[in-house]
Write a protein that holds these residues in place. Structure first.
Motif, PDB file in Angstrom:
ATOM      1  N   UNK A 257      42.264  43.818  52.603  1.00  0.00           N
ATOM      2  CA  UNK A 257      41.334  42.855  53.182  1.00  0.00           C
ATOM      3  C   UNK A 257      40.324  43.470  54.169  1.00  0.00           C
ATOM      4  N   UNK A 258      39.239  42.760  53.934  1.00  0.00           N
ATOM      5  CA  UNK A 258      38.074  43.317  54.989  1.00  0.00           C
ATOM      6  C   UNK A 258      38.325  42.385  56.232  1.00  0.00           C
ATOM      7  N   UNK A 259      37.916  42.800  57.116  1.00  0.00           N
ATOM      8  CA  UNK A 259      37.844  42.095  58.693  1.00  0.00           C
ATOM      9  C   UNK A 259      37.853  40.679  58.592  1.00  0.00           C
ATOM     10  N   UNK A 260      36.637  40.470  58.149  1.00  0.00           N
ATOM     11  CA  UNK A 260      36.597  38.779  57.914  1.00  0.00           C
ATOM     12  C   UNK A 260      37.763  37.882  57.313  1.00  0.00           C
ATOM     13  N   UNK A 261      38.270  38.369  56.494  1.00  0.00           N
ATOM     14  CA  UNK A 261      39.654  37.857  55.965  1.00  0.00           C
ATOM     15  C   UNK A 261      40.894  38.082  57.016  1.00  0.00           C
ATOM     16  N   UNK A 262      40.813  39.387  57.437  1.00  0.00           N
ATOM     17  CA  UNK A 262      42.041  40.001  58.118  1.00  0.00           C
ATOM     18  C   UNK A 262      42.168  39.224  59.397  1.00  0.00           C
ATOM     19  N   UNK A 263      41.116  38.658  60.054  1.00  0.00           N
ATOM     20  CA  UNK A 263      41.163  37.945  61.266  1.00  0.00           C
ATOM     21  C   UNK A 263      41.932  36.644  61.136  1.00  0.00           C
ATOM     22  N   UNK A 264      41.991  36.159  60.000  1.00  0.00           N
ATOM     23  CA  UNK A 264      42.720  34.823  59.583  1.00  0.00           C
ATOM     24  C   UNK A 264      43.920  35.053  58.921  1.00  0.00           C
ATOM     25  N   UNK A 265      43.989  36.218  58.308  1.00  0.00           N
ATOM     26  CA  UNK A 265      45.511  36.669  57.694  1.00  0.00           C
ATOM     27  C   UNK A 265      46.432  37.192  58.562  1.00  0.00           C
ATOM     28  N   UNK A 266      46.039  38.058  59.321  1.00  0.00           N
ATOM     29  CA  UNK A 266      46.841  38.984  60.304  1.00  0.00           C
ATOM     30  C   UNK A 266      47.213  40.241  59.594  1.00  0.00           C
ATOM     31  N   UNK A 267      47.792  41.129  60.439  1.00  0.00           N
ATOM     32  CA  UNK A 267      48.338  42.537  60.020  1.00  0.00           C
ATOM     33  C   UNK A 267      49.691  42.063  59.292  1.00  0.00           C
ATOM     34  N   UNK A 268      49.888  42.881  58.292  1.00  0.00           N
ATOM     35  CA  UNK A 268      51.156  42.736  57.353  1.00  0.00           C
ATOM     36  C   UNK A 268      50.954  41.633  56.034  1.00  0.00           C
ATOM     37  N   UNK A 269      49.659  41.204  56.075  1.00  0.00           N
ATOM     38  CA  UNK A 269      49.476  40.441  54.949  1.00  0.00           C
ATOM     39  C   UNK A 269      49.253  40.923  53.501  1.00  0.00           C
ATOM     40  N   UNK A 270      49.825  40.506  52.626  1.00  0.00           N
ATOM     41  CA  UNK A 270      49.722  40.995  51.190  1.00  0.00           C
ATOM     42  C   UNK A 270      49.313  39.860  50.130  1.00  0.00           C
ATOM     43  N   UNK A 271      48.491  40.117  49.555  1.00  0.00           N
ATOM     44  CA  UNK A 271      47.957  38.927  48.485  1.00  0.00           C
ATOM     45  C   UNK A 271      47.839  39.641  47.049  1.00  0.00           C
ATOM     46  N   UNK A 272      47.916  38.760  46.226  1.00  0.00           N
ATOM     47  CA  UNK A 272      47.781  39.016  44.727  1.00  0.00           C
ATOM     48  C   UNK A 272      46.924  38.027  43.821  1.00  0.00           C
ATOM     49  N   UNK A 273      46.065  38.619  43.369  1.00  0.00           N
ATOM     50  CA  UNK A 273      45.113  37.806  42.386  1.00  0.00           C
ATOM     51  C   UNK A 273      45.240  38.082  41.137  1.00  0.00           C
ATOM     52  N   UNK A 274      45.613  37.289  40.169  1.00  0.00           N
ATOM     53  CA  UNK A 274      45.648  37.443  38.786  1.00  0.00           C
ATOM     54  C   UNK A 274      44.783  36.421  38.014  1.00  0.00           C
ATOM     55  N   UNK A 275      44.167  37.109  36.995  1.00  0.00           N
ATOM     56  CA  UNK A 275      43.178  36.385  35.933  1.00  0.00           C
ATOM     57  C   UNK A 275      43.866  36.469  34.680  1.00  0.00           C
ATOM     58  N   UNK A 276      44.614  35.366  34.116  1.00  0.00           N
ATOM     59  CA  UNK A 276      45.443  35.392  32.984  1.00  0.00           C
ATOM     60  C   UNK A 276      44.240  35.602  31.761  1.00  0.00           C
ATOM     61  N   UNK A 277      44.669  36.638  30.700  1.00  0.00           N
ATOM     62  CA  UNK A 277      43.695  36.905  29.762  1.00  0.00           C
ATOM     63  C   UNK A 277      42.635  38.167  30.224  1.00  0.00           C
ATOM     64  N   UNK A 278      42.566  38.328  31.518  1.00  0.00           N
ATOM     65  CA  UNK A 278      41.634  39.388  32.123  1.00  0.00           C
ATOM     66  C   UNK A 278      40.126  38.930  31.834  1.00  0.00           C
ATOM     67  N   UNK A 279      39.245  39.777  31.422  1.00  0.00           N
ATOM     68  CA  UNK A 279      37.777  39.674  31.293  1.00  0.00           C
ATOM     69  C   UNK A 279      37.278  40.736  30.559  1.00  0.00           C
ATOM     70  N   UNK A 280      36.007  40.700  30.036  1.00  0.00           N
ATOM     71  CA  UNK A 280      35.406  41.760  29.507  1.00  0.00           C
ATOM     72  C   UNK A 280      34.972  42.848  30.405  1.00  0.00           C
TER      73      UNK A 280
END
Length: 280
Positions: A257-280
């Motif tokens: 995560x970049x600093x702009x998101x890290x400021x709000x999420x805090x150290x130790x945060x882990x996130x996952x994004x999934x796009x079903x079907x993927x993309x070209x």
């Protein structure tokens, strides 16, 4: 030329992909005392736990300058600008204002990614690849909208206090997350960050995170991104589990995560994004 894709620095895409696909990136701002630091452009050394550090959106003037440069670079083919959720930042609204002030506003299309971090980055990547294939403005725009609407985001944080303080999470959800749950599992729903589940231990929280992603991915393949802040080993472990459990991963990105998101999420945060079907 070709349609040019623009995003903001929250998208967290690896530099090599940004360069390869000629993506224009507008910095968000990290505010430390009286200093405004541009994410991705200025050196940033901050204390993520400090309540004196916050963030701000890109301004309409900053966005307009980048949109106009991108439009010129496209030789009039157009610009698709994909930004983090308008529910989480003022950047999309600032972009909307910037477009209204432009002479060629009809050649700039804005997309609310309904997410943040690589939930913005994956639609950007899909759109930029489509643009590089020579697709028209409408096709690139629809590619970004489609990937954004299908993506699902899950985030495991240590505490929700920083999110509550920054107004990114409702007060009720923040209470349950910070006071009663040791490891809150969050999700983004229609651009809003919500508490998904209350989990007592870190190991169970990771298991819940992986299970949520596997369920969201379905059976038809998916694009997946794992992000973290100061939790590289955990992120790599989650990524390895997902490679085994999600059939036909079309794309896998692991990044911080970049600093702009890290400021709000805090150290130790882990996130996952999934796009079903993927993309070209």
């Amino acid at each position: 030329m070709a349609v040019v894709v623009v995003t903001d620095s929250s998208a967290s895409l690896p530099v090599e992909l940004v360069d390869e696909l000629d993506i224009a990136v507008v910095p968000l701002h990290v505010l430390v005392g009286d200093r405004a630091i541009r994410e991705g452009a200025d050196a940033i050394d901050i204390d993520y736990g400090s309540d004196t550090v916050t963030t701000s959106a890109a301004s309409p003037g900053e966005l307009r300058a980048v949109y106009e440069q991108a439009l010129a670079r496209s030789n009039g083919d157009g610009v698709v600008a994909v930004h983090l959720s308008r529910q989480l930042s003022g950047t999309w609204e600032a972009g909307h204002q910037a477009v209204r002030d432009m002479d060629a506003a009809d050649r700039v299309r804005l997309v609310d990614s309904l997410g943040a971090g690589l939930a913005t980055g994956l639609p950007v990547l899909a759109a930029a690849r489509r643009a590089h294939s020579g697709a028209a403005l409408a096709d690139v725009y629809e590619t970004a909208v489609g990937a954004s609407s299908r993506s699902r985001t899950f985030v495991l944080v240590n505490r929700t206090e920083q999110l509550r303080r920054g107004g990114r999470l409702s007060s009720a959800a923040a209470f349950f997350g910070s006071e009663l749950v040791s490891k809150p599992l969050l999700q983004i729903v229609e651009g809003r960050l919500e508490l998904r589940e209350k989990v007592r231990t870190r190991s169970k929280a990771y298991a819940k995170l992986v299970a949520a992603v596997v369920d969201a991915a379905g059976k038809g393949g998916a694009a997946v991104a794992v992000q973290h802040l100061g939790a590289e080993d955990a992120a790599n472990t989650v990524a390895a589990q997902l490679r085994e459990l999600v059939p036909s991963i079309h794309e896998m990105i692991v990044a911080e995560f970049g600093p702009a998101l890290g400021v709000h999420l805090g150290v130790g945060a882990v996130g996952v994004v999934v796009v079903p079907g993927g993309f070209a």
